[in-house]
Scaffold this active site. Structure first.
Site, PDB file in Angstrom:
ATOM      1  N   TYR A 144       0.855  -1.202   0.000  1.00  0.00           N
ATOM      2  CA  TYR A 144       0.000   0.000   0.000  1.00  0.00           C
ATOM      3  C   TYR A 144       0.880   1.238   0.000  1.00  0.00           C
ATOM      4  CZ  TYR A 144      -2.656   3.780   2.257  1.00  0.00           C
ATOM      5  OH  TYR A 144      -3.211   5.008   2.572  1.00  0.00           O
ATOM      6  N   LYS A 148       1.473   4.337  -2.680  1.00  0.00           N
ATOM      7  CA  LYS A 148       1.103   5.709  -2.305  1.00  0.00           C
ATOM      8  C   LYS A 148       2.272   6.660  -2.607  1.00  0.00           C
ATOM      9  CE  LYS A 148      -2.227   7.094  -0.545  1.00  0.00           C
ATOM     10  NZ  LYS A 148      -3.491   7.610  -1.144  1.00  0.00           N
TER      11      LYS A 148
HETATM   12  N1  LIG Z   1      -7.792   6.173   6.715  1.00  0.00           N
HETATM   13  C1  LIG Z   1      -6.591   6.666   6.994  1.00  0.00           C
HETATM   14  O1  LIG Z   1      -6.088   6.580   8.127  1.00  0.00           O
HETATM   15  C2  LIG Z   1      -5.800   7.361   5.911  1.00  0.00           C
HETATM   16  C3  LIG Z   1      -4.653   8.065   6.280  1.00  0.00           C
HETATM   17  C4  LIG Z   1      -3.906   8.709   5.294  1.00  0.00           C
HETATM   18  C5  LIG Z   1      -4.341   8.677   3.979  1.00  0.00           C
HETATM   19  N2  LIG Z   1      -5.451   7.989   3.648  1.00  0.00           N
HETATM   20  C6  LIG Z   1      -5.868   8.021   2.255  1.00  0.00           C
HETATM   21  O2  LIG Z   1      -7.160   8.643   2.240  1.00  0.00           O
HETATM   22  C7  LIG Z   1      -7.916   8.163   1.131  1.00  0.00           C
HETATM   23  C8  LIG Z   1      -9.288   7.719   1.613  1.00  0.00           C
HETATM   24  O3  LIG Z   1      -9.091   6.720   2.546  1.00  0.00           O
HETATM   25  P1  LIG Z   1     -10.345   6.143   3.375  1.00  0.00           P
HETATM   26  O4  LIG Z   1      -9.830   5.787   4.725  1.00  0.00           O
HETATM   27  O5  LIG Z   1     -11.489   7.073   3.237  1.00  0.00           O
HETATM   28  O6  LIG Z   1     -10.631   4.780   2.590  1.00  0.00           O
HETATM   29  P2  LIG Z   1     -11.999   4.121   2.099  1.00  0.00           P
HETATM   30  O7  LIG Z   1     -11.657   2.722   1.726  1.00  0.00           O
HETATM   31  O8  LIG Z   1     -13.069   4.376   3.074  1.00  0.00           O
HETATM   32  O9  LIG Z   1     -12.340   4.958   0.768  1.00  0.00           O
HETATM   33  C9  LIG Z   1     -11.692   4.722  -0.449  1.00  0.00           C
HETATM   34  C10 LIG Z   1     -12.752   4.790  -1.554  1.00  0.00           C
HETATM   35  O10 LIG Z   1     -12.102   4.568  -2.811  1.00  0.00           O
HETATM   36  C11 LIG Z   1     -12.960   3.772  -3.612  1.00  0.00           C
HETATM   37  N3  LIG Z   1     -12.197   3.059  -4.639  1.00  0.00           N
HETATM   38  C12 LIG Z   1     -11.272   2.093  -4.444  1.00  0.00           C
HETATM   39  N4  LIG Z   1     -10.827   1.639  -5.635  1.00  0.00           N
HETATM   40  C13 LIG Z   1     -11.498   2.325  -6.607  1.00  0.00           C
HETATM   41  C14 LIG Z   1     -11.481   2.305  -8.019  1.00  0.00           C
HETATM   42  N5  LIG Z   1     -10.707   1.458  -8.705  1.00  0.00           N
HETATM   43  N6  LIG Z   1     -12.301   3.156  -8.689  1.00  0.00           N
HETATM   44  C15 LIG Z   1     -13.102   4.016  -8.015  1.00  0.00           C
HETATM   45  N7  LIG Z   1     -13.170   4.086  -6.670  1.00  0.00           N
HETATM   46  C16 LIG Z   1     -12.365   3.244  -5.978  1.00  0.00           C
HETATM   47  C17 LIG Z   1     -13.615   2.802  -2.627  1.00  0.00           C
HETATM   48  O11 LIG Z   1     -14.822   2.263  -3.156  1.00  0.00           O
HETATM   49  C18 LIG Z   1     -13.840   3.711  -1.414  1.00  0.00           C
HETATM   50  O12 LIG Z   1     -15.123   4.268  -1.430  1.00  0.00           O
HETATM   51  C19 LIG Z   1      -7.089   7.040   0.505  1.00  0.00           C
HETATM   52  O13 LIG Z   1      -6.391   7.559  -0.616  1.00  0.00           O
HETATM   53  C20 LIG Z   1      -6.066   6.687   1.592  1.00  0.00           C
HETATM   54  O14 LIG Z   1      -4.847   6.221   1.027  1.00  0.00           O
HETATM   55  C21 LIG Z   1      -6.215   7.326   4.572  1.00  0.00           C
HETATM   56  C1  LIG Z   2      -1.477  -3.159  16.128  1.00  0.00           C
HETATM   57  C2  LIG Z   2      -2.827  -2.674  16.582  1.00  0.00           C
HETATM   58  C3  LIG Z   2      -2.976  -2.392  18.019  1.00  0.00           C
HETATM   59  C4  LIG Z   2      -3.845  -2.554  15.650  1.00  0.00           C
HETATM   60  C5  LIG Z   2      -5.202  -1.987  15.909  1.00  0.00           C
HETATM   61  C6  LIG Z   2      -5.389  -0.677  15.199  1.00  0.00           C
HETATM   62  C7  LIG Z   2      -4.920  -0.686  13.726  1.00  0.00           C
HETATM   63  C8  LIG Z   2      -5.902  -1.465  12.848  1.00  0.00           C
HETATM   64  C9  LIG Z   2      -4.771   0.782  13.261  1.00  0.00           C
HETATM   65  C10 LIG Z   2      -3.806   1.537  14.186  1.00  0.00           C
HETATM   66  C11 LIG Z   2      -3.045   2.548  13.317  1.00  0.00           C
HETATM   67  C12 LIG Z   2      -3.844   2.518  12.013  1.00  0.00           C
HETATM   68  C13 LIG Z   2      -3.242   3.119  10.776  1.00  0.00           C
HETATM   69  C14 LIG Z   2      -3.656   2.670   9.528  1.00  0.00           C
HETATM   70  C15 LIG Z   2      -4.548   1.464   9.378  1.00  0.00           C
HETATM   71  C16 LIG Z   2      -5.189   0.962  10.693  1.00  0.00           C
HETATM   72  C17 LIG Z   2      -4.207   1.042  11.852  1.00  0.00           C
HETATM   73  C18 LIG Z   2      -2.994   0.157  11.566  1.00  0.00           C
HETATM   74  C19 LIG Z   2      -3.059   3.243   8.253  1.00  0.00           C
HETATM   75  C20 LIG Z   2      -1.932   2.312   7.836  1.00  0.00           C
HETATM   76  C21 LIG Z   2      -4.127   3.313   7.108  1.00  0.00           C
HETATM   77  C22 LIG Z   2      -3.542   3.902   5.834  1.00  0.00           C
HETATM   78  C23 LIG Z   2      -2.938   5.294   6.087  1.00  0.00           C
HETATM   79  O1  LIG Z   2      -2.365   5.810   4.900  1.00  0.00           O
HETATM   80  C24 LIG Z   2      -1.887   5.264   7.215  1.00  0.00           C
HETATM   81  C25 LIG Z   2      -1.433   6.700   7.486  1.00  0.00           C
HETATM   82  O2  LIG Z   2      -0.280   7.057   7.187  1.00  0.00           O
HETATM   83  O3  LIG Z   2      -2.227   7.477   8.013  1.00  0.00           O
HETATM   84  C26 LIG Z   2      -2.520   4.696   8.492  1.00  0.00           C
HETATM   85  C27 LIG Z   2      -1.571   4.705   9.689  1.00  0.00           C
HETATM   86  C28 LIG Z   2      -2.342   4.316  10.958  1.00  0.00           C
END
Ligand SMILES: NC(=O)c1ccc[n+]([C@@H]2O[C@H](COP(=O)([O-])OP(=O)(O)OC[C@H]3O[C@@H](n4cnc5c(N)ncnc54)[C@H](O)[C@@H]3O)[C@@H](O)[C@H]2O)c1
Ligand SMILES: CC(C)=CCC[C@@H](C)[C@H]1CC[C@H]2C3=C(CC[C@]12C)[C@@]1(C)CC[C@H](O)[C@@H](C(=O)O)[C@@H]1CC3
Length: 345
Positions: A144, A148
């Site tokens: 992932y 990114k």
């Molecule tokens: N959740 C976090 O902690 C976190 C932290 C940093 C960055 N991000 C980034 O933020 C963005 C949103 O993350 P999120 O947590 O809302 O995830 P999410 O999975 O809730 O949302 C992602 C959306 O993208 C859509 N999608 C996936 N593949 C697709 C495709 N091929 N065509 C069209 N749509 C597609 C999915 O259906 C979904 O609705 C992502 O780019 C993720 O990398 C998330």
């Molecule tokens: C090991 C443990 C106690 C897990 C329970 C919580 C995790 C599922 C959760 C804690 C930190 C989260 C996290 C992400 C996913 C879910 C966790 C691992 C990301 C890797 C999701 C994708 C984003 O791009 C990352 C970011 O840089 O923000 C997230 C980092 C934190």
């Protein structure tokens, strides 16, 4: 009656708008009188005033109708990190992002705001108050993150003032809040399976968790300041709560808030990380025979056992960013939003 077209700078599209961050972004854009079209591979809700286009962002012909008469695009789509599907990550986050850029240029879109991730510089070692000029991870821990990094490079390199196509990347970290599909639900699932009794490492590692409304705020600030004379063109920006917290204190606050016990016993970080690597390797070898996904992946263990918090100074300086919801309030609102995840629910 013909719908009154809003000024072009208030017409936007949210790619990934059915997701956790995407939907919160769509809701706030509507509040701020934008006309919003959502493009996503699935439709997860209906909202008055939102035009949904369902399709795969890798398919430019499917994408183009969603970008018609749109000047601003937010790209916040990605496969879920937990899928750990290398091929899918490459297809969507790299090939798909090239398609998004091409479609934006063909459709005459002027601004593209990418949701990147602070983890693009994380290699599993401590990062304390990391700034955006840290180098990209040379050895990303998971597929992932690997994609990114490439995604962010593609979008920032596409910024071209002469062509009138401006781009910026927002790097949130650890987004949490109502309707989050991966942090709190996975945490609760682990607690329900008795896997949250242990603290990995000494428990003092500080990290960023960012309430979703602050991430939305950062995205809209960037979009509204993205102009050819702006310093933000072609640059990444950390957007966090600016309140680093001990990883295990955050976990405990959420767990206790939902009626579960807080983790108590310490396990050595190196031991757990080594076991996670072994399990990952075993899962890879056995994949043709049996599909199993270890709960404690190397990335999750690294995130749970190291410092990783990031400076927002550049966003404060260039965009006037500051969080709109405190960490404490964010945790309270998040816990209240999950009655179905409470102990005994
Ligand atoms: N959740 C976090 O902690 C976190 C932290 C940093 C960055 N991000 C980034 O933020 C963005 C949103 O993350 P999120 O947590 O809302 O995830 P999410 O999975 O809730 O949302 C992602 C959306 O993208 C859509 N999608 C996936 N593949 C697709 C495709 N091929 N065509 C069209 N749509 C597609 C999915 O259906 C979904 O609705 C992502 O780019 C993720 O990398 C998330
Ligand atoms: C090991 C443990 C106690 C897990 C329970 C919580 C995790 C599922 C959760 C804690 C930190 C989260 C996290 C992400 C996913 C879910 C966790 C691992 C990301 C890797 C999701 C994708 C984003 O791009 C990352 C970011 O840089 O923000 C997230 C980092 C934190």
């Amino acid at each position: 009656m013909a719908t009154r077209l809003r000024p072009s700078n208030k017409r936007c599209a949210v790619i990934g708008g059915s997701g956790f961050l995407g939907r919160h972004l769509v809701e706030k854009l509507l509040d701020r009188s934008y006309s919003v079209s959502v493009f996503d591979i699935r439709q997860s809700y209906e909202l008055p005033g939102v035009t949904f286009h369902q399709g795969d962002l890798c398919d430019k012909q499917a994408l183009l109708p969603a970008l018609k008469d749109v000047s601003l695009v937010f790209h916040c789509a990605s496969p879920a990190p937990a899928s750990d599907d290398r091929g899918l990550f490459h297809k969507v986050n790299i090939q798909g992002t090239r398609t998004v850029i091409q479609a934006c240029m063909e459709a005459g879109v002027q601004k593209l705001v990418l949701t990147s991730s602070a983890s693009v510089v994380f290699e599993g070692t401590d990062i304390k108050n990391g700034r955006e000029d840290l180098p990209y991870a040379k050895k990303p821990i998971d597929y992932y993150t690997e994609t990114k990094i490439e995604q962010e490079k593609l979008v920032l390199e596409a910024c071209d003032k002469e062509k009138g196509f401006l781009t910026v990347a927002i790097r949130p970290h650890g987004i949490f809040g109502p309707r989050d599909p991966q942090l709190v639900p996975i945490l609760v699932d682990m607690a329900r399976r008795g896997k949250m009794k242990f603290i990995i490492g000494d428990g003092t590692n500080l990290v960023d968790f960012t309430f979703v409304e602050n991430v939305v705020h950062g995205h809209i600030l960037a979009a509204e300041r993205l102009r050819s004379d702006s310093p933000i063109c072609g640059k990444p920006y950390h957007i966090t709560n600016d309140e680093p917290i001990r990883f295990w204190d955050f976990m405990s606050e959420v767990l206790v808030g939902l009626g579960y016990a807080a983790p108590r016993y310490h396990l050595p970080y190196a031991l757990v990380y080594g076991l996670a690597m072994l399990l990952w390797l075993l899962a890879l070898i056995l994949r043709p025979l049996v599909a199993f996904k270890p709960t404690f992946t190397p990335m999750r263990v690294a995130l749970a056992g190291t410092h990783h918090y990031y400076s927002c100074e550049r966003a404060k300086q260039d965009m006037g960013y500051k969080p709109v919801v405190s960490l404490k309030e964010g945790i309270t609102r998040t816990v209240e939003s999950y009655p179905h995840l409470r102990q005994g629910a």
